[in-house]
Design a protein around this motif. Structure first.
Motif, PDB file in Angstrom:
ATOM      1  N   GLY A  92       0.802  -1.212   0.000  1.00 46.84           N
ATOM      2  CA  GLY A  92       0.000   0.000   0.000  1.00 46.84           C
ATOM      3  C   GLY A  92       0.837   1.264   0.000  1.00 46.84           C
ATOM      4  O   GLY A  92       0.434   2.289  -0.564  1.00 46.84           O
ATOM      5  N   LEU A  93       2.014   1.213   0.621  1.00 50.00           N
ATOM      6  CA  LEU A  93       2.885   2.387   0.679  1.00 50.00           C
ATOM      7  C   LEU A  93       3.392   2.789  -0.704  1.00 50.00           C
ATOM      8  O   LEU A  93       3.599   3.975  -0.986  1.00 50.00           O
ATOM      9  CB  LEU A  93       4.065   2.111   1.604  1.00 50.00           C
ATOM     10  N   VAL A  94       3.600   1.791  -1.564  1.00 47.32           N
ATOM     11  CA  VAL A  94       4.186   2.080  -2.884  1.00 47.32           C
ATOM     12  C   VAL A  94       3.177   1.924  -4.017  1.00 47.32           C
ATOM     13  O   VAL A  94       3.520   2.175  -5.182  1.00 47.32           O
ATOM     14  CB  VAL A  94       5.403   1.165  -3.152  1.00 47.32           C
ATOM     15  N   ALA A  95       1.943   1.514  -3.696  1.00 44.94           N
ATOM     16  CA  ALA A  95       0.975   1.191  -4.757  1.00 44.94           C
ATOM     17  C   ALA A  95       0.676   2.385  -5.646  1.00 44.94           C
ATOM     18  O   ALA A  95       0.664   2.268  -6.879  1.00 44.94           O
ATOM     19  CB  ALA A  95      -0.314   0.655  -4.139  1.00 44.94           C
ATOM     20  N   SER A  96       0.447   3.561  -5.037  1.00 45.70           N
ATOM     21  CA  SER A  96       0.091   4.737  -5.836  1.00 45.70           C
ATOM     22  C   SER A  96       1.199   5.103  -6.800  1.00 45.70           C
ATOM     23  O   SER A  96       0.957   5.390  -7.980  1.00 45.70           O
ATOM     24  CB  SER A  96      -0.218   5.925  -4.916  1.00 45.70           C
ATOM     25  N   SER A  97       2.445   5.090  -6.313  1.00 42.64           N
ATOM     26  CA  SER A  97       3.579   5.422  -7.182  1.00 42.64           C
ATOM     27  C   SER A  97       3.794   4.345  -8.243  1.00 42.64           C
ATOM     28  O   SER A  97       4.120   4.656  -9.402  1.00 42.64           O
ATOM     29  CB  SER A  97       4.845   5.583  -6.348  1.00 42.64           C
ATOM     30  N   LEU A  98       3.611   3.074  -7.871  1.00 38.73           N
ATOM     31  CA  LEU A  98       3.752   1.982  -8.834  1.00 38.73           C
ATOM     32  C   LEU A  98       2.718   2.100  -9.945  1.00 38.73           C
ATOM     33  O   LEU A  98       3.037   1.946 -11.134  1.00 38.73           O
ATOM     34  CB  LEU A  98       3.596   0.636  -8.112  1.00 38.73           C
ATOM     35  N   VAL A  99       1.485   2.411  -9.551  1.00 40.82           N
ATOM     36  CA  VAL A  99       0.405   2.565 -10.523  1.00 40.82           C
ATOM     37  C   VAL A  99       0.693   3.734 -11.466  1.00 40.82           C
ATOM     38  O   VAL A  99       0.490   3.628 -12.689  1.00 40.82           O
ATOM     39  CB  VAL A  99      -0.932   2.765  -9.784  1.00 40.82           C
ATOM     40  N   ASP A 100       1.157   4.858 -10.919  1.00 35.76           N
ATOM     41  CA  ASP A 100       1.455   6.033 -11.749  1.00 35.76           C
ATOM     42  C   ASP A 100       2.578   5.746 -12.739  1.00 35.76           C
ATOM     43  O   ASP A 100       2.542   6.204 -13.885  1.00 35.76           O
ATOM     44  CB  ASP A 100       1.850   7.222 -10.864  1.00 35.76           C
ATOM     45  N   TRP A 101       3.601   4.989 -12.304  1.00 30.83           N
ATOM     46  CA  TRP A 101       4.750   4.713 -13.169  1.00 30.83           C
ATOM     47  C   TRP A 101       4.441   3.630 -14.199  1.00 30.83           C
ATOM     48  O   TRP A 101       4.763   3.764 -15.381  1.00 30.83           O
ATOM     49  CB  TRP A 101       5.944   4.284 -12.308  1.00 30.83           C
ATOM     50  N   LEU A 102       3.808   2.540 -13.751  1.00 34.72           N
ATOM     51  CA  LEU A 102       3.525   1.415 -14.642  1.00 34.72           C
ATOM     52  C   LEU A 102       2.420   1.743 -15.639  1.00 34.72           C
ATOM     53  O   LEU A 102       2.433   1.272 -16.783  1.00 34.72           O
ATOM     54  CB  LEU A 102       3.145   0.190 -13.808  1.00 34.72           C
ATOM     55  N   GLY A 103       1.459   2.563 -15.212  1.00 33.28           N
ATOM     56  CA  GLY A 103       0.274   2.839 -16.023  1.00 33.28           C
ATOM     57  C   GLY A 103      -0.951   2.280 -15.332  1.00 33.28           C
ATOM     58  O   GLY A 103      -0.943   1.151 -14.828  1.00 33.28           O
ATOM     59  N   ARG A 104      -2.032   3.091 -15.287  1.00 32.74           N
ATOM     60  CA  ARG A 104      -3.223   2.680 -14.531  1.00 32.74           C
ATOM     61  C   ARG A 104      -3.911   1.480 -15.167  1.00 32.74           C
ATOM     62  O   ARG A 104      -4.374   0.567 -14.470  1.00 32.74           O
ATOM     63  CB  ARG A 104      -4.194   3.863 -14.443  1.00 32.74           C
ATOM     64  N   LYS A 105      -4.004   1.466 -16.504  1.00 33.85           N
ATOM     65  CA  LYS A 105      -4.634   0.323 -17.182  1.00 33.85           C
ATOM     66  C   LYS A 105      -3.833  -0.954 -16.945  1.00 33.85           C
ATOM     67  O   LYS A 105      -4.398  -2.005 -16.606  1.00 33.85           O
ATOM     68  CB  LYS A 105      -4.752   0.624 -18.674  1.00 33.85           C
ATOM     69  N   GLY A 376      -0.426  10.881   0.219  1.00 33.42           N
ATOM     70  CA  GLY A 376       0.656  10.623   1.167  1.00 33.42           C
ATOM     71  C   GLY A 376       0.168  10.426   2.583  1.00 33.42           C
ATOM     72  O   GLY A 376       0.633   9.534   3.298  1.00 33.42           O
ATOM     73  N   VAL A 377      -0.800  11.267   3.015  1.00 33.60           N
ATOM     74  CA  VAL A 377      -1.327  11.150   4.370  1.00 33.60           C
ATOM     75  C   VAL A 377      -2.031   9.814   4.561  1.00 33.60           C
ATOM     76  O   VAL A 377      -1.859   9.143   5.594  1.00 33.60           O
ATOM     77  CB  VAL A 377      -2.284  12.323   4.676  1.00 33.60           C
ATOM     78  N   LEU A 378      -2.823   9.398   3.572  1.00 30.17           N
ATOM     79  CA  LEU A 378      -3.541   8.129   3.691  1.00 30.17           C
ATOM     80  C   LEU A 378      -2.571   6.953   3.743  1.00 30.17           C
ATOM     81  O   LEU A 378      -2.832   5.949   4.429  1.00 30.17           O
ATOM     82  CB  LEU A 378      -4.516   7.959   2.527  1.00 30.17           C
ATOM     83  N   ASN A 379      -1.453   7.043   3.042  1.00 31.58           N
ATOM     84  CA  ASN A 379      -0.430   5.993   3.153  1.00 31.58           C
ATOM     85  C   ASN A 379       0.071   5.863   4.588  1.00 31.58           C
ATOM     86  O   ASN A 379       0.226   4.751   5.120  1.00 31.58           O
ATOM     87  CB  ASN A 379       0.748   6.312   2.227  1.00 31.58           C
ATOM     88  N   TRP A 380       0.327   7.012   5.235  1.00 31.71           N
ATOM     89  CA  TRP A 380       0.795   6.973   6.627  1.00 31.71           C
ATOM     90  C   TRP A 380      -0.304   6.530   7.581  1.00 31.71           C
ATOM     91  O   TRP A 380      -0.025   5.871   8.587  1.00 31.71           O
ATOM     92  CB  TRP A 380       1.335   8.348   7.025  1.00 31.71           C
ATOM     93  N   PHE A 381      -1.554   6.868   7.290  1.00 31.56           N
ATOM     94  CA  PHE A 381      -2.667   6.414   8.126  1.00 31.56           C
ATOM     95  C   PHE A 381      -2.726   4.888   8.181  1.00 31.56           C
ATOM     96  O   PHE A 381      -3.056   4.300   9.219  1.00 31.56           O
ATOM     97  CB  PHE A 381      -3.997   6.930   7.555  1.00 31.56           C
TER      98      PHE A 381
END
Length: 409
Positions: A92-105, A376-381
């Motif tokens: 979950g900590l890296v999912a948003s960045s992974l999705v942005d880099w890899l592509g959402r589809k 970022g805040v939700l990742n820390w939550f």
């Protein structure tokens, strides 16, 4: 217990239907509901997203029962759940960045693949393979709650140029159908596992075609989009600064960690409390989701112009309901004094409280946390939330007490 579960489901569904119909009569049609292009775009999103959600919910009622069916001890099952939670927080900590880099589809297609492999591992009775399956489940959950929403928001604004004010309409409808799909998934799981006699692994096998179809539809019908400018360290650093500099954000994170960690432990405990008394697990799960849907409908009515209740008041009410429910469970699960019906009612109250809690918390997060820092805040939550849940399950793993005694902690 069998009759009680079916009766509760029928009554809760009738109450939800009545509240939703009254809400539909009172709600005027928005401009978004009358735009054919927007409705077609919504449909393209929903047909993939709802298949993914249905596959996710289909696995929930019989997860604990499957591990029990494979003759694992309660402590071993707790470790499997801890592995899933730990995987969720790490990915979950890296999912948003992974999705942005890899592509959402591509990330949505990856979700369908990893979750399909996760379901396949349930066919094995090897403990290590089941641990790997839980790790894959954590990755899949992180992708489910990041890739689909990110893809939709980018397409909505950047590609189709629809008004940003229409985005909440899409996710409000998705939230309602998410509950409806959960109710239907519980019934479907009961049908394949119990009525057809295929056993507790059947819902996991049934989820694979749904996941495959979701991946194929996303691959064929969706366009790709990226956001490679958003760095992982910058996102987490900004979220941490916001969390530490604003006392309201820190308080909100504390409430979320404490409340939702209790919910995660409840997810582990409800099956061993009710299953020995012959509870139909799929129908019980559908009743839980109906209670949660009822809570969401009550939230909508309470915050309407007619009653003007504040989300903070409903959040406080949700916490009080959970405290009362746990107090009930300390007595209804006491050795020699077990009352499955009372425990079932207490669990329903917890789910009703969740229906009030999640929209209240969502509203408060939008009010308190700056939009640019929310990811970022939700990742820390999520970090203390999952750590507390893992700690609770590890305490259970290392204890000789019965499962029900955990409600006294």
């Amino acid at each position: 217990m069998l009759v009680t579960a079916y009766l509760a489901l029928a009554l809760l569904l009738a109450a939800c239907l009545g509240l939703e119909l009254s809400g539909c009569r009172a709600k005027p049609l928005s401009r978004a509901c009358c735009n054919p292009s927007f409705l077609r775009f919504q449909l393209d999103f929903y047909q993939v997203y709802f298949l993914a959600l249905a596959a996710d919910w289909l696995q929930a009622p019989y997860l604990y029962k499957l591990y029990q069916h494979y003759h694992f001890l309660e402590g071993q099952i707790a470790i499997l759940y801890v592995c899933g939670l730990a995987s969720t927080v790490l990915f979950g900590l890296v999912a948003s960045s992974l999705v942005d880099w890899l592509g959402r589809k591509k990330s949505c297609v990856l979700f369908s693949l990893t979750y399909s492999f996760c379901c396949m591992t349930k066919l094995s009775q090897d403990y290590f393979i089941l641990l790997v399956g839980r790790a894959l489940g954590g990755l899949s959950t992180a992708l489910l709650f990041s890739a689909f929403e990110s893809w939709y928001i980018h397409e909505h604004v950047a590609r189709h140029d629809f008004p940003p004010e229409w985005i909440p309409a899409t996710f409000a409808r998705a939230a309602f159908w998410n509950h409806a799909l959960a109710v239907a998934a519980g019934v479907a799981a009961e049908v394949v596992a119990s009525w057809l006699g295929l056993g507790p692994v059947a819902p996991f096998v049934a989820a694979i075609p749904l996941l495959a179809l979701a991946g194929i539809l996303a691959l064929c019908n969706w366009g790709e989009n990226y956001d490679r400018q958003r760095a992982f360290l910058r996102t987490c650093g900004g979220g941490l600064r916001c969390l530490l500099s604003d006392r309201r954000v820190l308080l909100l994170g504390t409430i979320q960690a404490l409340f939702e960690s209790v919910v995660f432990i409840f997810i582990f405990l409800w099956t061993p409390v009710l299953d020995p008394h012959g509870a139909p697990l799929g129908i019980v799960f559908s009743s839980f989701m109906s209670a949660s849907l009822l809570g969401s409908s009550l939230y909508r009515i309470a915050t309407s112009k007619r009653y003007h209740l504040q989300p903070m008041h409903l959040l406080s009410l949700a916490v009080l309901i959970v405290v009362f429910s746990l107090f009930m469970l300390t007595f209804s699960t006491s050795p020699g004094q077990e009352s499955p019906v009372e425990s079932f009612v207490a669990f329903l109250l917890i789910e009703l409280a969740c229906g009030l809690y999640f929209p209240s918390m969502s509203f408060l997060r939008r009010k308190v946390i700056p939009e640019m820092e929310q990811a970022g805040v939700l990742n820390w939550f999520r970090v203390p939330l999952h750590l507390l849940a893992c700690l609770g399950l590890l305490v259970l793993h290392g204890s000789d007490r019965k499962t029900g005694s955990c409600f006294t902690y």
